[in-house]
Structure formats: C-alpha cells, structure tokens
Design an enzyme around this catalytic site. Structure first.
Site, PDB file in Angstrom:
ATOM      1  N   THR A  52      30.403   0.669 -55.929  1.00 54.65           N
ATOM      2  CA  THR A  52      31.352   1.741 -56.236  1.00 54.65           C
ATOM      3  C   THR A  52      30.733   2.866 -57.064  1.00 54.65           C
ATOM      4  O   THR A  52      31.425   3.846 -57.360  1.00 54.65           O
ATOM      5  CB  THR A  52      32.555   1.185 -57.018  1.00 54.65           C
ATOM      6  OG1 THR A  52      32.084   0.616 -58.252  1.00 54.65           O
ATOM      7  CG2 THR A  52      33.297   0.133 -56.224  1.00 54.65           C
ATOM      8  N   LYS A  53      29.460   2.746 -57.427  1.00 59.96           N
ATOM      9  CA  LYS A  53      28.885   3.685 -58.382  1.00 59.96           C
ATOM     10  C   LYS A  53      28.408   4.976 -57.719  1.00 59.96           C
ATOM     11  O   LYS A  53      28.398   5.107 -56.495  1.00 59.96           O
ATOM     12  CB  LYS A  53      27.742   3.002 -59.138  1.00 59.96           C
ATOM     13  CG  LYS A  53      28.189   1.825 -59.999  1.00 59.96           C
ATOM     14  CD  LYS A  53      29.235   2.231 -61.017  1.00 59.96           C
ATOM     15  CE  LYS A  53      29.488   1.176 -62.088  1.00 59.96           C
ATOM     16  NZ  LYS A  53      30.152  -0.036 -61.600  1.00 59.96           N
ATOM     17  N   ASN A  54      27.981   5.923 -58.550  1.00 61.57           N
ATOM     18  CA  ASN A  54      27.556   7.233 -58.040  1.00 61.57           C
ATOM     19  C   ASN A  54      26.293   7.144 -57.206  1.00 61.57           C
ATOM     20  O   ASN A  54      26.069   7.944 -56.299  1.00 61.57           O
ATOM     21  CB  ASN A  54      27.328   8.195 -59.203  1.00 61.57           C
ATOM     22  CG  ASN A  54      28.602   8.500 -59.971  1.00 61.57           C
ATOM     23  OD1 ASN A  54      29.414   7.617 -60.217  1.00 61.57           O
ATOM     24  ND2 ASN A  54      28.775   9.750 -60.362  1.00 61.57           N
TER      25      ASN A  54
END
Length: 388
Positions: free
Chosen positions: A185-187
């Site tokens: 889910t991270k950048n």
C-alpha cells in the site's frame, strides 16, 4: 442511488510494464535472492534520500528492529514513541527487551508532540522513534535537539514518508537511522520490503552483517564465480535481507516515484479544496516548510456537527461504493499493551480523541481524477444526509 457503480478500493498499487520487466529481469538473471539488484537498489535509494548508506530488508518492521539492535538497545532500556502508529513501531522495542514509552501527539499533524517528550525522559531512556504520520514530517529540529541533549538514538519511522522533506532535507538523512516501508500500500512498493538509511558507518556495518544471520559481509556472493564457500558468523543475526526479485521491482518504482507523487499531490490538492468547503470536516494540514508524501489522506470529522459517529460514516461511504480505512487504533488501546503495561482510557487524550474522528480516504496513483471526484461526492452526500 449510490455515487458510483463499481466499488473503489481503499488502495491498489500501480504496477506497470516496467515494474514487471524489473522482476522478470531478476528472475532471468539467476539471482533471485539477495544479489546485485539488491545492492543497486540500496545505492540508488541512499542517493535519492541523501544518505551515505542503505540496507535493504524484507519489511519496515525488520528495519526498525535491526536498527535498534545494532544501536545496542536491550533489557531495561526505554524508547519514546507515539501511540498513533501501527503496532510494529512499539512491538520492535519489546523484541529488543526494552520498553516502549508513549508520548501524546500534536492535534494538527498527529505526529509525536516534541513539547511532551522531555517530561517522559528518564535515566533509562535510550532512543526516540518519531513516526512521520501519513507522510507529514515530524518536527525534527526539536526532536534532534532533545536527543543531543540527552544522548538519545533517533530512529525515524518513515513507513509513510518516502518522498517527505523537512526544511529542505529528505527524510532519511536527518536521524541516526531511518526505516522505510515498501509494503503493497506504500508510495513505493516491492510487495513486502523495507530499507534502512544512515550516515553512521559503524552502525551500517553492524546492520549489514546482522541482516543476514550475522554472516561476514560478502557471504551473499559465495556462489558467484569469484566468490568463496567460506564464511564466518560474526554475530547471532537475523534473516532480514531483501531479495533481488523485490529489488527489481523497487528499482523500477523508484525511477518513477516523482511521477507517482505528482498524481498523489494533484488528488490531495483537489481533496483539500473540496473538503475545505465542508465545516463538518477537517482536511489535513500541509506544513509550509515540509513536503508531504501524501501516503494517507486522513480527514477528521467534526462530530458535533454530525448526527452520526465515525463508524456509521464509514458504513455510509461503503454504501456509496467508496472504500476507506482508519489509521490508527492507538497502540496503548490494544489488549496486549493494556494488560502488560496497565494503559487505560485517558492516558493519551489527544490520540484517543482524534482516533474517534479519523477516516482515511482513497489516495493512490492508480486513481483517476474521476475516482477522486467520486470520493468527494460520496463524502458530501453523507455529510448532507447527516448534517445537524
């Protein structure tokens, strides 16, 4: 009729042809465990954040734990951190034998409140773990000043803060060590995965060795043509290293991080404008001296202006086909921490009060502006339906 026909997930990673090619290249190379791509990713990431050294690992949790162990944290020590974070920030402290000590948060940024740090420092305090909540930088000047005064190790939890800057400095180049997350889910995503950055050569060398069973530094290369079968165990280390499969994806993601961040910023700007028109909500604040990574977009409900609570608001958005989440249940409210350390309701009133009001809305580079418009329309409909 609901806002949109298809459900908009809270988060979906942006995986494109170059990402797939990076993984395939690793698979075809024969190096699928830790190898040359992992080291290339480390070098590129260190250069990106402006740090001297980087160690790629299999999660941000591993990055946090490894940093603390390498810094010498152990039984009887205390580590100051925030209750408004994922439990990993505190769990890793316990795994070293030390004790997490929570410090309440700033009501605007939701980051650890530096003004409350000093009152929690004791002779047992050895480290501070500031968490850059949602991608908004903590007040690092104040934190580093306090740390220097008391000779404390500063480990930045930058799980949300790839791309974040503080007063012109990249997060990853300020504290004694910084832990990043590349979770799905991270950048920047590698599926799972993380990175530690530091300017401390001795700390780097300890983390490098301990990340792979405590084996001598060049052990990864023992199967290469120029390698050797011989290795030595220098310390009882861990199995924390990243694989080249993950690193192949990470290199591709890093190369387009600026573009992905541009999409996040565009959506965040649009949200800020539209939600700023709704007195029933508080939009997040972007500090003028810090660059926000917009990992999360968290609205705060002004519950005194609504006839429903946060849980019902979330259910109403779900009926509008909008996915959401909540970041986070304060750590001290979880059963383990209540039962083990005696925490109770009221111990951290700012974190607890904000927890009751927050909702994380969809924000990711795979979204379109139409998706973002649907989110705004759905929130507006719920607000209008339940406005006092």
């Amino acid at each position: 009729m609901c806002t949109r026909q298809e459900f908009l997930p809270y988060n979906v990673p942006l995986i494109e042809d170059d990402d797939i090619a990076g993984v395939v290249d690793s698979l075809k190379s024969g190096w699928i465990a830790k190898g040359p791509k992992t080291m290339e990713f480390e070098q590129r990431f260190a250069e990106y954040v402006g740090a001297k050294y980087a160690v790629a690992v299999n999660s941000c949790t591993a990055a946090l734990h490894l940093s603390l162990v390498a810094a010498g944290l152990g039984e009887g020590d205390e580590v100051l951190t925030t209750p408004m974070t994922f439990a990993a920030s505190a769990n890793v402290v316990i795994h070293t034998g030390a004790k997490p000590i929570f410090v309440d948060i700033d009501p605007i940024t939701m980051n650890i409140d530096p003004k409350k740090l000093r009152e929690k420092i004791t002779t047992r305090t050895k480290a501070i773990i500031p968490v850059h909540m949602a991608g908004q930088s903590c007040e690092m000047d104040e934190i580093m000043t306090i740390a220097r005064e008391h000779n404390l190790f500063v480990l930045e939890d930058a799980a949300h803060a790839v791309y974040t800057q503080y007063k012109g400095k990249m997060i990853g180049s300020i504290g004694n060590a910084t832990a990043f997350s590349f979770y799905a889910t991270k950048n920047l995503v590698t599926g799972e995965g993380g990175m530690i950055t530091t300017d401390d050569e001795a700390l780097y060398n300890r983390m490098r060795i301990m990340s792979t069973h405590g084996m001598s530094r060049n052990a990864w290369n023992r199967y290469a043509e120029a390698g050797s079968w011989y290795y030595e165990i220098l310390s009882p280390g861990y199995k924390d290293n990243m694989s080249d499969i993950m690193a192949g994806l990470g290199i591709a993601q890093l190369s387009k991080l600026e573009r992905m961040q541009g999409i996040r910023q565009e959506i965040a700007d649009y949200y800020n404008t539209e939600f700023g028109k709704m007195p029933e909500l508080e939009a997040p604040v972007e500090l003028d001296y810090a660059r926000h990574a917009w990992h999360l977009y968290i609205i705060k409900l002004n519950l005194d202006k609504l006839s429903i609570d946060r849980g019902t608001f979330i259910e109403q958005l779900k009926e509008e086909n909008i996915g959401t989440s909540v970041h986070f249940i304060p750590v001290h409210m979880h059963p383990y921490y209540r039962d083990t350390y005696g925490y109770k309701e009221g111990d951290f009133p700012v974190a607890e009060g904000i927890f009751e009001r927050i909702i994380s809305l969809p924000l990711y580079p795979k979204m379109t502006m139409q998706d973002a418009s649907d989110v705004v329309d759905a929130v507006r409909r719920v607000v209008e339906r339940f406005r006092k």
